[in-house]
Design a protein around this motif. Structure first.
Motif, PDB file in Angstrom:
ATOM      1  N   SER A 238       0.812  -1.219   0.000  1.00 52.89           N
ATOM      2  CA  SER A 238       0.000   0.000   0.000  1.00 52.89           C
ATOM      3  C   SER A 238       0.843   1.267   0.000  1.00 52.89           C
ATOM      4  N   VAL A 239       2.157   1.130   0.238  1.00 53.72           N
ATOM      5  CA  VAL A 239       3.037   2.291   0.275  1.00 53.72           C
ATOM      6  C   VAL A 239       3.987   2.245  -0.917  1.00 53.72           C
ATOM      7  N   LYS A 240       3.923   3.276  -1.764  1.00 51.98           N
ATOM      8  CA  LYS A 240       4.823   3.381  -2.918  1.00 51.98           C
ATOM      9  C   LYS A 240       5.962   4.327  -2.566  1.00 51.98           C
ATOM     10  N   LEU A 241       7.123   3.762  -2.243  1.00 50.87           N
ATOM     11  CA  LEU A 241       8.295   4.580  -1.940  1.00 50.87           C
ATOM     12  C   LEU A 241       8.974   5.002  -3.236  1.00 50.87           C
ATOM     13  N   ILE A 242       9.205   6.298  -3.389  1.00 48.17           N
ATOM     14  CA  ILE A 242       9.874   6.788  -4.592  1.00 48.17           C
ATOM     15  C   ILE A 242      10.925   7.830  -4.200  1.00 48.17           C
ATOM     16  N   GLU A 243      11.817   8.146  -5.121  1.00 48.72           N
ATOM     17  CA  GLU A 243      12.819   9.178  -4.892  1.00 48.72           C
ATOM     18  C   GLU A 243      12.145  10.558  -4.875  1.00 48.72           C
ATOM     19  N   PRO A 244      12.806  11.582  -4.309  1.00 49.09           N
ATOM     20  CA  PRO A 244      12.228  12.937  -4.339  1.00 49.09           C
ATOM     21  C   PRO A 244      11.878  13.341  -5.766  1.00 49.09           C
ATOM     22  N   LEU A 245      10.765  14.040  -5.923  1.00 46.00           N
ATOM     23  CA  LEU A 245      10.274  14.423  -7.245  1.00 46.00           C
ATOM     24  C   LEU A 245      10.713  15.835  -7.613  1.00 46.00           C
ATOM     25  N   ASN A 246      10.891  16.060  -8.904  1.00 39.70           N
ATOM     26  CA  ASN A 246      11.139  17.424  -9.351  1.00 39.70           C
ATOM     27  C   ASN A 246       9.863  18.245  -9.228  1.00 39.70           C
ATOM     28  N   TYR A 247       9.975  19.544  -9.449  1.00 34.67           N
ATOM     29  CA  TYR A 247       8.851  20.444  -9.183  1.00 34.67           C
ATOM     30  C   TYR A 247       7.619  20.116 -10.016  1.00 34.67           C
ATOM     31  N   LEU A 248       7.790  19.916 -11.296  1.00 32.69           N
ATOM     32  CA  LEU A 248       6.633  19.690 -12.164  1.00 32.69           C
ATOM     33  C   LEU A 248       5.954  18.366 -11.863  1.00 32.69           C
ATOM     34  N   ASP A 249       6.731  17.314 -11.611  1.00 35.35           N
ATOM     35  CA  ASP A 249       6.136  16.029 -11.247  1.00 35.35           C
ATOM     36  C   ASP A 249       5.393  16.132  -9.918  1.00 35.35           C
ATOM     37  N   MET A 250       5.988  16.846  -8.974  1.00 34.14           N
ATOM     38  CA  MET A 250       5.338  17.003  -7.664  1.00 34.14           C
ATOM     39  C   MET A 250       4.039  17.784  -7.800  1.00 34.14           C
ATOM     40  N   LEU A 251       4.045  18.805  -8.631  1.00 31.74           N
ATOM     41  CA  LEU A 251       2.840  19.604  -8.844  1.00 31.74           C
ATOM     42  C   LEU A 251       1.745  18.768  -9.492  1.00 31.74           C
ATOM     43  N   ALA A 252       2.133  17.942 -10.454  1.00 32.99           N
ATOM     44  CA  ALA A 252       1.162  17.098 -11.147  1.00 32.99           C
ATOM     45  C   ALA A 252       0.576  16.050 -10.213  1.00 32.99           C
ATOM     46  N   ILE A 253       1.420  15.379  -9.437  1.00 29.08           N
ATOM     47  CA  ILE A 253       0.929  14.303  -8.579  1.00 29.08           C
ATOM     48  C   ILE A 253       0.116  14.854  -7.408  1.00 29.08           C
ATOM     49  N   ALA A 254       0.489  16.039  -6.919  1.00 23.54           N
ATOM     50  CA  ALA A 254      -0.266  16.658  -5.827  1.00 23.54           C
ATOM     51  C   ALA A 254      -1.648  17.096  -6.291  1.00 23.54           C
ATOM     52  N   SER A 255      -1.747  17.608  -7.497  1.00 23.71           N
ATOM     53  CA  SER A 255      -3.019  18.164  -7.974  1.00 23.71           C
ATOM     54  C   SER A 255      -4.071  17.092  -8.210  1.00 23.71           C
TER      55      SER A 255
END
Length: 341
Positions: A238-255
């Motif tokens: 249930s937990v997807k561990l990933i590396e820190p995201l760049n700004y655009l990827d973080m913005l997309a996944i957060a939205s």
């Protein structure tokens, strides 16, 4: 951070200093590339270390740079060790300081960021506040000169880059995620990462969530999970561990997330701006307005409280414009140009 490479109406020249406090590529270099920012004029390469050591290294180098460049004003941003180092170095050299994101208070002095904010605000000549609440906080501390409510610079960034992020980012496809069918979580504050009981409790809540939770691992968090032998908890499907995201990827996944769980001040704001409910893994917040309007919920680190809040959370009916009109940078530039003219 200082005042020659970027020109605004041919009236302002700016030197950019990158302290190197954030040195991971996905948390530093990539921002300059994705946001089309000019290359820093100076890179200090401070790296990680204890607060005193890190701040002292910055002070030494910043004082040399400021003495060489002779800026008319020093702009500092946010609440990091870079912020306090920049404001201290400038003040000692009698250079005016402008603090962008002034007036924030969590009222918890155990947070290093709170100390940085308070000292920087009391050293600053220009205090550019993101909200009315920030202006009121300064008034209570006797600061009422040089205070400007200009809105939040982050809102301007989110508004500008969100459409681009949704077009360009492939992060949801890469992680096999569907809109509104996952949670996004971040943990990086020392109060959570450095306390094995709190960290374990938060991770156990994520392990029990009904839909997947995506957890980009901050270097500090990754280190502490290994140190406290908590890797088995986050090895859950249930937990997807990933590396820190760049700004655009973080913005997309957060939205596109159903709910955001975080101890980050910036992500609390972004979740409000993106109209995604937020659960804050702390007992207090600098962004009390987001709590008052029902978009943010303070839950601390209790496993059960986190789960109960996630499972009962609802979208508020109203979403007032708490952080300005998206023209913060122009307002700051206009104020500085007018004063120096």
């Amino acid at each position: 951070m200082l005042s020659n490479t970027i020109k605004f109406s041919s009236k302002i020249e700016e030197f950019i200093v990158h302290t190197g406090q954030h040195y991971d590529d996905n948390m530093s270099t990539v921002f300059f590339k994705q946001l089309n920012l000019p290359k820093p004029d100076y890179y200090l390469g401070v790296g990680s270390g204890p607060h005193g050591e890190q701040t002292a290294k910055m002070l030494l180098d910043l004082e040399k740079i400021m003495t060489s460049v002779h800026p008319d004003i020093v702009l500092v941003y946010g609440d990091t060790n870079s912020t306090i180092a920049g404001s201290l170095a400038a003040s000692k050299l009698h250079i005016p300081v402008a603090h962008v994101e002034a007036g924030l208070r969590s009222f918890n002095k155990r947070m290093p960021e709170e100390i940085n904010r308070i000292i920087t605000d009391h050293l600053s000549n220009y205090l550019f506040c993101p909200s009315n609440a920030a202006v009121e906080n300064l008034k209570r501390e006797g600061i009422d000169k040089g205070v400007y409510q200009v809105g939040d610079i982050m809102y301007e960034s989110v508004s500008h880059f969100k459409p681009y992020a949704l077009r360009q980012s492939s992060i949801l496809r890469e992680l096999s995620l569907s809109e509104n069918k996952y949670y996004l979580a971040t943990i990086h504050r020392a109060e959570n990462t450095d306390d094995p009981v709190r960290l374990k409790s938060i991770l156990e809540a994520m392990q029990q969530l009904r839909i997947p939770v995506v957890l980009p691992l901050h270097p500090r968090t990754k280190s502490k999970i290994n140190q406290f032998k908590l890797a088995d908890i986050v090895s859950s499907p249930s937990v997807k561990l990933i590396e820190p995201l760049n700004y655009l990827d973080m913005l997309a996944i957060a939205s596109k997330a159903r709910v955001i769980l975080t101890d980050s001040g910036g992500l609390q704001k972004e979740s409000y701006m993106l109209q995604v409910p937020c659960i804050t893994l702390r007992e207090e917040t600098e962004w009390e307005e987001t709590v008052q309007h029902g978009w943010n919920h303070l839950v601390g680190s209790s496993t059960q409280q986190i789960l109960d809040t996630v499972n009962t959370i609802q979208l508020p009916k109203e979403h007032p414009p708490l952080f300005g009109d998206g023209k913060t940078s122009q307002k700051i530039i206009d104020i500085l140009i007018k004063d120096f003219n």
